[in-house]
Design a protein around this motif. Structure first.
Motif, PDB file in Angstrom:
ATOM      1  N   UNK A 104      58.409  27.083  12.640  1.00 24.32           N
ATOM      2  CA  UNK A 104      57.362  26.389  11.880  1.00 24.32           C
ATOM      3  C   UNK A 104      56.768  25.218  12.646  1.00 24.32           C
ATOM      4  N   UNK A 105      57.529  24.683  13.599  1.00 19.91           N
ATOM      5  CA  UNK A 105      57.033  23.547  14.383  1.00 19.91           C
ATOM      6  C   UNK A 105      56.448  23.975  15.723  1.00 19.91           C
ATOM      7  N   UNK A 106      56.305  25.295  15.924  1.00 18.33           N
ATOM      8  CA  UNK A 106      55.848  25.807  17.220  1.00 18.33           C
ATOM      9  C   UNK A 106      54.494  25.224  17.630  1.00 18.33           C
ATOM     10  N   UNK A 107      53.589  25.083  16.675  1.00 16.51           N
ATOM     11  CA  UNK A 107      52.241  24.595  17.014  1.00 16.51           C
ATOM     12  C   UNK A 107      52.257  23.160  17.525  1.00 16.51           C
ATOM     13  N   UNK A 108      53.327  22.423  17.247  1.00 18.25           N
ATOM     14  CA  UNK A 108      53.442  21.045  17.728  1.00 18.25           C
ATOM     15  C   UNK A 108      53.927  20.981  19.169  1.00 18.25           C
ATOM     16  N   UNK A 109      54.628  22.021  19.603  1.00 22.26           N
ATOM     17  CA  UNK A 109      55.254  21.999  20.930  1.00 22.26           C
ATOM     18  C   UNK A 109      54.681  23.027  21.895  1.00 22.26           C
ATOM     19  N   UNK A 163      51.824  26.534  32.125  1.00 20.44           N
ATOM     20  CA  UNK A 163      51.125  25.682  33.077  1.00 20.44           C
ATOM     21  C   UNK A 163      51.933  25.544  34.359  1.00 20.44           C
ATOM     22  N   UNK A 164      51.523  24.643  35.220  1.00 13.81           N
ATOM     23  CA  UNK A 164      52.176  24.477  36.521  1.00 13.81           C
ATOM     24  C   UNK A 164      53.582  23.911  36.414  1.00 13.81           C
ATOM     25  N   UNK A 165      53.917  23.279  35.279  1.00 13.80           N
ATOM     26  CA  UNK A 165      55.239  22.696  35.077  1.00 13.80           C
ATOM     27  C   UNK A 165      56.187  23.639  34.337  1.00 13.80           C
ATOM     28  N   UNK A 166      55.777  24.899  34.197  1.00 12.99           N
ATOM     29  CA  UNK A 166      56.580  25.920  33.506  1.00 12.99           C
ATOM     30  C   UNK A 166      56.709  25.625  32.017  1.00 12.99           C
ATOM     31  N   UNK A 167      55.695  25.011  31.467  1.00  9.78           N
ATOM     32  CA  UNK A 167      55.660  24.719  30.040  1.00  9.78           C
ATOM     33  C   UNK A 167      54.771  25.739  29.341  1.00  9.78           C
ATOM     34  N   UNK A 168      55.253  26.308  28.234  1.00 10.81           N
ATOM     35  CA  UNK A 168      54.470  27.310  27.518  1.00 10.81           C
ATOM     36  C   UNK A 168      53.288  26.655  26.804  1.00 10.81           C
ATOM     37  N   UNK A 169      52.116  27.267  26.972  1.00 16.45           N
ATOM     38  CA  UNK A 169      50.903  26.820  26.290  1.00 16.45           C
ATOM     39  C   UNK A 169      50.538  27.753  25.142  1.00 16.45           C
ATOM     40  N   UNK A 170      51.006  28.989  25.219  1.00 16.77           N
ATOM     41  CA  UNK A 170      50.705  29.977  24.178  1.00 16.77           C
ATOM     42  C   UNK A 170      51.760  31.071  24.250  1.00 16.77           C
ATOM     43  N   UNK A 171      52.266  31.501  23.105  1.00 18.01           N
ATOM     44  CA  UNK A 171      53.215  32.617  23.061  1.00 18.01           C
ATOM     45  C   UNK A 171      52.813  33.572  21.942  1.00 18.01           C
ATOM     46  N   UNK A 172      53.049  34.858  22.202  1.00 17.05           N
ATOM     47  CA  UNK A 172      52.766  35.908  21.228  1.00 17.05           C
ATOM     48  C   UNK A 172      53.870  36.936  21.378  1.00 17.05           C
ATOM     49  N   UNK A 190      61.334  29.406  22.916  1.00 18.67           N
ATOM     50  CA  UNK A 190      60.184  28.881  23.670  1.00 18.67           C
ATOM     51  C   UNK A 190      59.915  27.426  23.287  1.00 18.67           C
ATOM     52  N   UNK A 191      60.062  27.117  22.007  1.00 16.48           N
ATOM     53  CA  UNK A 191      59.883  25.733  21.549  1.00 16.48           C
ATOM     54  C   UNK A 191      60.928  24.828  22.196  1.00 16.48           C
ATOM     55  N   UNK A 192      62.197  25.247  22.154  1.00 17.96           N
ATOM     56  CA  UNK A 192      63.262  24.458  22.759  1.00 17.96           C
ATOM     57  C   UNK A 192      63.063  24.309  24.265  1.00 17.96           C
ATOM     58  N   UNK A 193      62.587  25.362  24.896  1.00 17.81           N
ATOM     59  CA  UNK A 193      62.292  25.310  26.336  1.00 17.81           C
ATOM     60  C   UNK A 193      61.280  24.208  26.632  1.00 17.81           C
ATOM     61  N   UNK A 194      60.202  24.148  25.853  1.00 16.34           N
ATOM     62  CA  UNK A 194      59.186  23.116  26.068  1.00 16.34           C
ATOM     63  C   UNK A 194      59.739  21.715  25.833  1.00 16.34           C
ATOM     64  N   UNK A 195      60.591  21.593  24.822  1.00 13.71           N
ATOM     65  CA  UNK A 195      61.210  20.293  24.553  1.00 13.71           C
ATOM     66  C   UNK A 195      62.059  19.872  25.753  1.00 13.71           C
ATOM     67  N   UNK A 196      62.799  20.815  26.319  1.00 16.59           N
ATOM     68  CA  UNK A 196      63.606  20.515  27.505  1.00 16.59           C
ATOM     69  C   UNK A 196      62.730  20.095  28.680  1.00 16.59           C
ATOM     70  N   UNK A 197      61.615  20.796  28.895  1.00 13.66           N
ATOM     71  CA  UNK A 197      60.699  20.445  29.986  1.00 13.66           C
ATOM     72  C   UNK A 197      60.158  19.042  29.781  1.00 13.66           C
TER      73      UNK A 197
END
Length: 266
Positions: A34-39, A100-109, A215-222
């Motif tokens: 539910x918080x995916x759109x924030x991260x 992106x270049x920092x291995x952060x997800x910008x969009x997932x499907x 994927x959300x947790x991955x972005x938080x870690x990045x």
């Protein structure tokens, strides 16, 4: 996302019954989803410019904002086994992701069956509808492999029919060297969350939620500069063996040719 044995061990450790542990995990996964759109979101204009500059510094490709690819998430054979059986012979769902270049997800499907071609997964995603209508920030574009169609906002390498020029091969090398970041990102994701290598759960809906949560947790870690992943596998289960997609319209070919001319004349 742990298996049943892990649930049992943790339940014993914290004096929880298995059903309580399962409820906790499901609620946590749902909350993250539910918080995916924030991260997991597209950068603003200033951040887009920085990302583009970083991609340009790597191989000289201008206006790149991210790379896209599909990754297979292995699952236990469902009832609709044939639909979920991919080209490599195992059952899976597909995670389409942009980073992106920092291995952060910008969009997932996530959630399409493993038998589906990457190009069709793209066309079924919200990304395709939105980008086709509005384009990407500041007219920038994604890098995708030959499994994807050429689009005004998605640039693929020149199709290798055995007659590429030296400059076209050089362009393809620069393209591939820049695009590899998405393969590295998938490798980091699976190295960080080992359950993504195989799901024993047969509930496809829950599996999709769990993948998005990862994927959300991955972005938080990045965001917290946590990039040290043990056992990282680079480019695991991505679709390089997919047939090439034919180039579409002249407008698209002109876009790639324009970028090619810029790169080769630098």
């Amino acid at each position: 996302m742990a298996n049943l044995e892990t649930f049992r061990q943790n339940g014993d450790r914290f004096n929880l019954i298995r059903s309580t542990a399962l409820i906790f995990v499901r609620r946590f996964v749902t909350h993250l989803g539910n918080s995916a759109s924030q991260h997991v979101k597209w950068p603003n204009q200033s951040a887009s410019a920085i990302i583009s500059d970083h991609f340009y510094a790597k191989q000289g490709l201008p206006d790149v904002i991210s790379a896209i690819d599909g990754c297979h998430i292995s699952i236990k054979k469902p009832r609709e086994e044939i639909v979920y059986c991919n080209r490599k012979g195992f059952t899976s769902i597909i995670l389409q992701a942009v980073c992106d270049d920092k291995k952060q997800f910008l969009d997932v499907f996530c959630g399409e069956p493993g038998s589906m071609h990457d190009a069709r997964v793209l066309r079924r995603s919200d990304l395709y509808a939105k980008a086709s209508r509005d384009g990407l920030p500041a007219g920038r574009y994604l890098l995708g492999d030959s499994a994807y169609p050429n689009l005004p906002w998605l640039v693929t390498p020149f199709r290798d029919t055995g007659h590429l020029t030296g400059q076209q091969r050089q362009f393809n090398y620069k393209h591939s060297s820049s695009r590899i970041v998405i393969e590295n990102t998938f490798g980091m994701l699976k190295g960080r969350f080992r359950r993504l290598k195989y799901f024993e759960n047969i509930n496809i809906g829950f599996i999709v939620k769990a993948v998005v949560a990862a994927c959300v947790l991955h972005n938080i870690c990045i965001n917290f500069n946590d990039t040290d992943v043990t056992g990282q596998t680079i480019g695991a289960d991505v679709g390089h063996d997919l047939p090439q997609v034919e180039d579409e319209v002249q407008e698209v070919l002109d876009r790639r040719q324009q970028i090619f001319n810029i790169v080769m004349n630098q």
